[in-house]
Design a protein around this motif. Structure first.
Motif, short mmCIF file in Angstrom:
data_model
loop_
_atom_site.label_atom_id
_atom_site.label_comp_id
_atom_site.label_asym_id
_atom_site.label_seq_id
_atom_site.Cartn_x
_atom_site.Cartn_y
_atom_site.Cartn_z
N THR A 100 0.88 -1.12 0.03
CA THR A 100 0.10 -0.08 0.12
C THR A 100 0.70 1.27 -0.05
OG1 THR A 100 -0.35 0.31 2.46
CG2 THR A 100 -1.81 -1.19 1.45
N VAL A 101 0.28 2.56 -0.24
CA VAL A 101 0.98 3.47 -0.30
C VAL A 101 1.40 3.89 1.17
CG1 VAL A 101 0.61 6.14 -0.50
CG2 VAL A 101 -0.23 4.60 -2.27
N THR A 134 2.14 15.95 -0.03
CA THR A 134 2.26 15.53 -1.79
C THR A 134 0.85 15.28 -2.19
OG1 THR A 134 2.84 13.21 -0.83
CG2 THR A 134 4.53 14.61 -1.71
N ASP A 135 -0.17 15.49 -1.31
CA ASP A 135 -1.65 15.22 -1.82
C ASP A 135 -1.77 13.95 -2.26
OD1 ASP A 135 -4.04 16.39 -2.18
OD2 ASP A 135 -3.83 16.79 -4.33
N GLU A 151 0.32 9.62 -9.55
CA GLU A 151 0.02 9.55 -8.38
C GLU A 151 1.50 8.61 -7.67
OE1 GLU A 151 -4.77 9.07 -7.82
OE2 GLU A 151 -3.50 7.13 -8.75
N LYS A 152 1.78 7.65 -8.59
CA LYS A 152 2.99 7.00 -8.07
C LYS A 152 4.21 7.91 -7.88
CE LYS A 152 1.98 2.61 -10.73
NZ LYS A 152 2.10 1.76 -11.71
N GLN A 153 4.36 9.01 -8.91
CA GLN A 153 5.33 9.68 -8.58
C GLN A 153 5.28 10.65 -7.20
OE1 GLN A 153 7.59 9.58 -10.96
NE2 GLN A 153 9.24 10.76 -9.83
N LYS A 184 1.54 19.81 -10.93
CA LYS A 184 1.35 19.33 -9.47
C LYS A 184 2.55 18.91 -8.91
CE LYS A 184 -3.60 18.19 -9.97
NZ LYS A 184 -4.42 16.97 -9.95
N ILE A 185 3.47 18.20 -9.57
CA ILE A 185 4.71 17.82 -8.76
C ILE A 185 5.56 19.15 -8.69
CG2 ILE A 185 6.78 16.58 -9.27
CD1 ILE A 185 4.35 14.68 -8.68
#
Length: 254
Positions: A100-101, A134-135, A151-153, A184-185
């Motif tokens: 999981t994240v 990082t939202d 999202e992975k980044q 966003k990044i």
């Protein structure tokens, strides 16, 4: 957020690197980075951008010269010393990680407590805060492999932030992202820099330089072609030399 009163946090002194003798990837590289700098390293493919990142973070050892972090030779620093100062977001990672994240980001804190014990609440707060910055907190229970590229980044950046580094290295962090996820990044990195974190990013995306990097190091064939503030690098004649491509409309990057 560079401040000229801050001391150098990174010093690169006469470093060269090659995989095969005399076939230099980098040659006679010298530069310093001050605490709070946001530095972009640009150049054509094969110019040495990733190698610069990996020499600065200690993943590679230079054949000549020194890499110093806070005036200490990085090769004399223990892994723990490095981890307390430096974090890196790599260019590539296994996209099918079956965790999981929250688990992935929690791995960054494992050197702070026994892995045979439950994570202390103080450590959990650091993990959660990294996810919020990082939202990506709302995806904390999702399996990493199910996430989008953007999202992975953000998860990888959260993992780096959970180390609470002074210096954050990112190797082409937006190379596979669309313009929305890219911005966003970059906005997240800008906020971190505004809070005092030193950021060094390799990129081929020139739009990432505008409003973000205060300084650009341009590589050409393993050597520094130019090193200056961003506005002085984003000129047609310099970019044409660096990328060996005739830029006609430089205004689209400015």
């Amino acid at each position: 957020m560079q401040d000229n009163n801050f001391a150098n946090i990174i010093d690169i002194e006469n470093i060269s690197f090659f995989y095969k003798a005399e076939n230099f990837v980098l040659k006679d590289i010298n530069f310093s980075i001050k605490k709070g700098d946001f530095v972009a390293v640009i150049g054509a493919s094969g110019s040495g951008k990733s190698t610069i990142i990996n020499l600065c973070n200690g993943s590679l050892t230079s054949k000549t010269g020194l890499v110093k972090i806070n005036n200490l030779n990085i090769q004399d620093m223990s892994r723990l010393q490095r981890a307390n100062l430096i974090a890196t977001v790599p260019q590539e990672i296994d996209k099918n990680i079956p965790f999981t994240v929250q688990e992935i980001v929690s791995f960054s804190r494992m050197n702070k407590y026994s892995r045979f014990k439950k994570m202390p609440e103080s450590q959990r707060e650091i993990v959660d805060n990294s996810l919020k910055i990082t939202d990506i907190f709302h995806k904390r229970n999702s399996i990493f492999s199910t996430l989008s590229g953007g999202e992975k980044q953000r998860v990888l950046i959260a993992s780096a932030l959970a180390l609470e580094p002074q210096i954050l290295f990112l190797d082409e962090p937006t190379s596979s992202l669309d313009i929305g996820h890219n911005m966003k990044i970059m906005n997240t990195l800008q906020k971190l820099n505004d809070d005092g974190m030193t950021i060094i990013i390799s990129t081929h995306n020139l739009t990432n330089l505008i409003d973000f990097a205060n300084r650009v190091i341009a590589l050409k064939k393993g050597e520094i072609f130019a090193d200056a503030c961003t506005k002085d690098i984003l000129k047609k004649e310099i970019l044409t030399e660096v990328f060996e491509y005739k830029f006609e409309n430089i205004n689209k990057f400015c």
